[in-house]
Design an enzyme around this catalytic site. Structure first.
Site, PDB file in Angstrom:
ATOM      1  N   ASP A  37      15.758  11.606  -8.845  1.00  0.00           N
ATOM      2  CA  ASP A  37      17.116  11.734  -8.552  1.00  0.00           C
ATOM      3  C   ASP A  37      17.689  11.493  -7.191  1.00  0.00           C
ATOM      4  O   ASP A  37      18.570  12.248  -6.822  1.00  0.00           O
ATOM      5  CB  ASP A  37      17.629  13.200  -9.034  1.00  0.00           C
ATOM      6  CG  ASP A  37      17.643  13.046 -10.830  1.00  0.00           C
ATOM      7  OD1 ASP A  37      17.647  12.111 -11.439  1.00  0.00           O
ATOM      8  OD2 ASP A  37      17.762  14.464 -11.311  1.00  0.00           O
TER       9      ASP A  37
ATOM     10  N   LYS B  52       3.279   4.562  -0.925  1.00  0.00           N
ATOM     11  CA  LYS B  52       3.170   5.504  -1.992  1.00  0.00           C
ATOM     12  C   LYS B  52       4.663   6.374  -2.195  1.00  0.00           C
ATOM     13  O   LYS B  52       4.605   6.973  -1.126  1.00  0.00           O
ATOM     14  CB  LYS B  52       2.006   6.443  -1.771  1.00  0.00           C
ATOM     15  CG  LYS B  52       0.769   5.803  -2.332  1.00  0.00           C
ATOM     16  CD  LYS B  52       0.122   5.514  -1.205  1.00  0.00           C
ATOM     17  CE  LYS B  52      -1.427   4.785  -1.704  1.00  0.00           C
ATOM     18  NZ  LYS B  52      -2.037   4.046  -0.384  1.00  0.00           N
TER      19      LYS B  52
ATOM     20  N   HIS C  27       0.976  -1.291  -0.163  1.00  0.00           N
ATOM     21  CA  HIS C  27       0.170  -0.149  -0.146  1.00  0.00           C
ATOM     22  C   HIS C  27       0.751   1.237  -0.070  1.00  0.00           C
ATOM     23  O   HIS C  27       0.303   2.487   0.137  1.00  0.00           O
ATOM     24  CB  HIS C  27      -0.842   0.119   1.218  1.00  0.00           C
ATOM     25  CG  HIS C  27      -2.131   0.840   1.134  1.00  0.00           C
ATOM     26  ND1 HIS C  27      -2.256   1.869   2.016  1.00  0.00           N
ATOM     27  CD2 HIS C  27      -3.078   1.022   0.234  1.00  0.00           C
ATOM     28  CE1 HIS C  27      -3.359   2.488   1.782  1.00  0.00           C
ATOM     29  NE2 HIS C  27      -3.869   2.028   0.702  1.00  0.00           N
TER      30      HIS C  27
ATOM     31  N   LYS D  28      -4.266  10.697   5.314  1.00  0.00           N
ATOM     32  CA  LYS D  28      -3.663  10.001   6.560  1.00  0.00           C
ATOM     33  C   LYS D  28      -2.711  10.729   7.169  1.00  0.00           C
ATOM     34  O   LYS D  28      -1.638  10.814   6.901  1.00  0.00           O
ATOM     35  CB  LYS D  28      -2.965   8.436   6.189  1.00  0.00           C
ATOM     36  CG  LYS D  28      -4.199   7.660   5.403  1.00  0.00           C
ATOM     37  CD  LYS D  28      -3.685   8.020   3.823  1.00  0.00           C
ATOM     38  CE  LYS D  28      -4.215   6.691   2.964  1.00  0.00           C
ATOM     39  NZ  LYS D  28      -5.426   6.272   3.176  1.00  0.00           N
TER      40      LYS D  28
END
Length: 539
Positions: free
Chosen positions: A192, A187, A185, A437
């Site tokens: 770079d 993200k 889950h 969240k």
């Protein structure tokens, strides 16, 4: 040629109704995965200081007289969050690393993927790590980018079975039901190894305010400097894990072509306004650089502060159930952090299922006089109504111990003003759904990440978050959110007879009510029927 992605039907949390699909297990045969094929080890860029972004971060740190090596900027606006990602793609010189639970095939994503293809053609190495669950139907078309030179895509915890539909994928994977429920889950969006973005957003129209029907209220944080090395190290640990399969080992280009033939094309989305992009990233490149008008990192305000990354290990997914509950997961770390609160906890969690350990923690905090406020989805704003069942069974007990509960209304008074703004594409008729969240402790610590405060995030999914020790950021974020507790959310209270009362948001014109607001009787009855059969761990 454009990638010709198609806008999907909104389906952002299908695993939450997985339990219902299990009733059809006897219909399914068992499929198996092919060998993973060649899977060379690779790592993040070793020295980001040699890149333009790395040099810009150092210059910004020096100009600010920063005493800490990591800088942060909250991205609370949908257009800004999109523009930031697009600008990072265009600014990258050597590497782009993306890690997502879901990348939906739609207009906003097509623009990002086209920019990534252009970056690969100018020599940028691109690695995309994607959880395999949602790579079906139209969304499978994002995998076409894996066949571009310079682009690698790996699918984490892949599932056997058809890519034509989610139901077919689930039914073909029932032989490994435990793995089916455990998803990556996380993200991450890193350029770079110098600047990265993490938070609640996946990639797709509904995360960037471009869906005409429903849009998420979400929040990301842009991170620069030393902390990005930690984010990249987490990415590498997943990328090189045995559960990460190269796309070519699982689906061929011919199979993607066959899937695409049944889906109408959608034109590419136009780029975001230059004004949005200009506030996100820098440019110290020569004036002749065509990006010069859009990349202005030297103008962005960063808060330099001590921070740590909290991340689950990728092996959490492969572990047996008894091994996973070792109190070393990200959510366990957050529970330990919350236990140290002295005055105040402000929790934003779209799916909120406390479980017995969190309830005991809250009881202890309340006994010590700590104020606890929770903003979560109402039944009407929840994109996974079954998840509301788990929350609802704890609601009365939470209120009795003095926890303040707020449930976001699906109709926001001003979508463009909302924290995590649902964006330019969302008008007043667009349904708003909480997806941010966040955790703010004692107006001193700010946590932004991918995790929900539920047992699924604690025991099954892998998650990532940044814990930033900055009173200024914590205070500013709280000041941003608190007005919406009054004008965008129902305040839930106990009635003298033990029932519940929902106080309507100020100025909304909606009435107070004694049942789940803005919902039909049929939906409320359905959830009551399934509640006795829905364990917290599956919600």
């Amino acid at each position: 040629m454009p990638l010709h992605l198609r806008r999907p039907v909104l389906s952002t949390a299908p695993w939450r109704w997985l339990g219902l699909l299990l009733l059809a297990a006897w219909l399914a045969g068992c499929a198996s995965l092919p060998p993973p094929g060649e899977r060379p080890v690779s790592t993040a860029l070793a020295d980001p200081q040699d890149t333009r972004l790395g040099q810009l971060v150092l210059a910004r740190q020096a100009a600010d007289g920063a005493h800490h090596p990591s800088g942060f900027r909250l991205l609370v606006n949908a257009q800004l969050a999109y523009a930031g990602r697009l600008a990072l793609i265009e600014a990258a010189q050597q590497t782009l690393d993306l890690q997502y639970y879901a990348i939906h095939a739609d207009s906003s994503t097509e623009r990002l993927l086209e920019a990534m293809r252009d970056a690969a053609r100018r020599g940028v190495r691109i690695r995309i790590l994607l959880d395999d669950f949602n790579t079906v139907g139209p969304d499978a078309q994002v995998l076409r980018l894996a066949h571009e030179p310079g682009v690698q895509i790996r699918l984490f915890n892949p599932l056997p079975g058809s890519r034509h539909s989610l139901v077919g994928r689930v039914l073909g994977s029932l032989g490994e039901i435990s793995r089916l429920q455990q998803r990556m889950h996380n993200k991450l969006f890193i350029a770079d190894n110098a600047i990265g973005i993490t938070g609640g957003r996946n990639l797709g129209d509904t995360y960037f305010g471009e869906s005409a029907d429903s849009n998420f209220v979400d929040v990301d944080v842009l991170a620069a400097g030393a902390i990005v090395r930690d984010l990249s190290a987490s990415f590498d640990s997943y990328w090189n894990n045995q559960l990460a399969y190269p796309v070519q080992a699982l689906v061929s280009r011919a199979e993607l072509d066959a899937l695409q033939a049944t889906e109408p094309a959608t034109p590419a989305a136009p780029p975001p306004p230059a004004s949005a992009t200009a506030t996100v990233l820098p440019d110290t490149a020569p004036a002749a650089d065509p990006l010069a008008a859009r990349l202005e990192l030297q103008k962005i305000t960063l808060t330099w502060a001590p921070a740590i990354m909290l991340a689950d290990k990728p092996d959490k997914i492969a572990a047996a159930d008894e091994e996973a509950d070792r109190e070393d997961t990200l959510v366990d770390g957050l529970l330990n952090l919350m236990a140290q609160a002295r005055r105040d906890l402000l929790i934003i969690s779209p799916y909120f299922v406390p479980g017995s350990r969190m309830m005991a923690l809250f009881a202890d905090l309340r006994a010590r006089g700590v104020r606890i406020r929770v903003l979560t989805n109402s039944l009407a704003s929840n994109d996974a109504p079954a998840a509301h069942v788990g929350y609802a069974r704890y609601r009365t007990a939470l209120l009795r111990m003095g926890v303040e509960l707020y449930e976001m209304r699906s109709e926001l008074p001003n979508p463009h003003r909302a924290f995590g703004s649902s964006g330019s594409g969302a008008g007043s008729s667009s349904r708003a759904m909480l997806h941010a969240k966040l955790l703010i402790q004692d107006t001193r610590l700010l946590v932004v990440g991918s995790m929900n405060l539920d047992l699924r995030s604690q025991l099954q999914n892998t998650e990532i978050a940044l814990l930033i020790r900055s009173p200024a950021m914590a205070r500013d974020t709280a000041a941003l959110i608190e007005p919406h507790l009054l004008d965008s959310a129902y305040r839930v209270e106990l009635r003298p007879d033990g029932g519940l009362l929902w106080h309507a948001p100020l100025g909304s014109g909606a009435p107070d009510t004694t049942h789940e607001p803005d919902t039909s009787l049929g939906l409320r009855l359905m959830l009551r029927l399934i509640a006795p059969f829905a364990p917290d761990e599956l919600l």
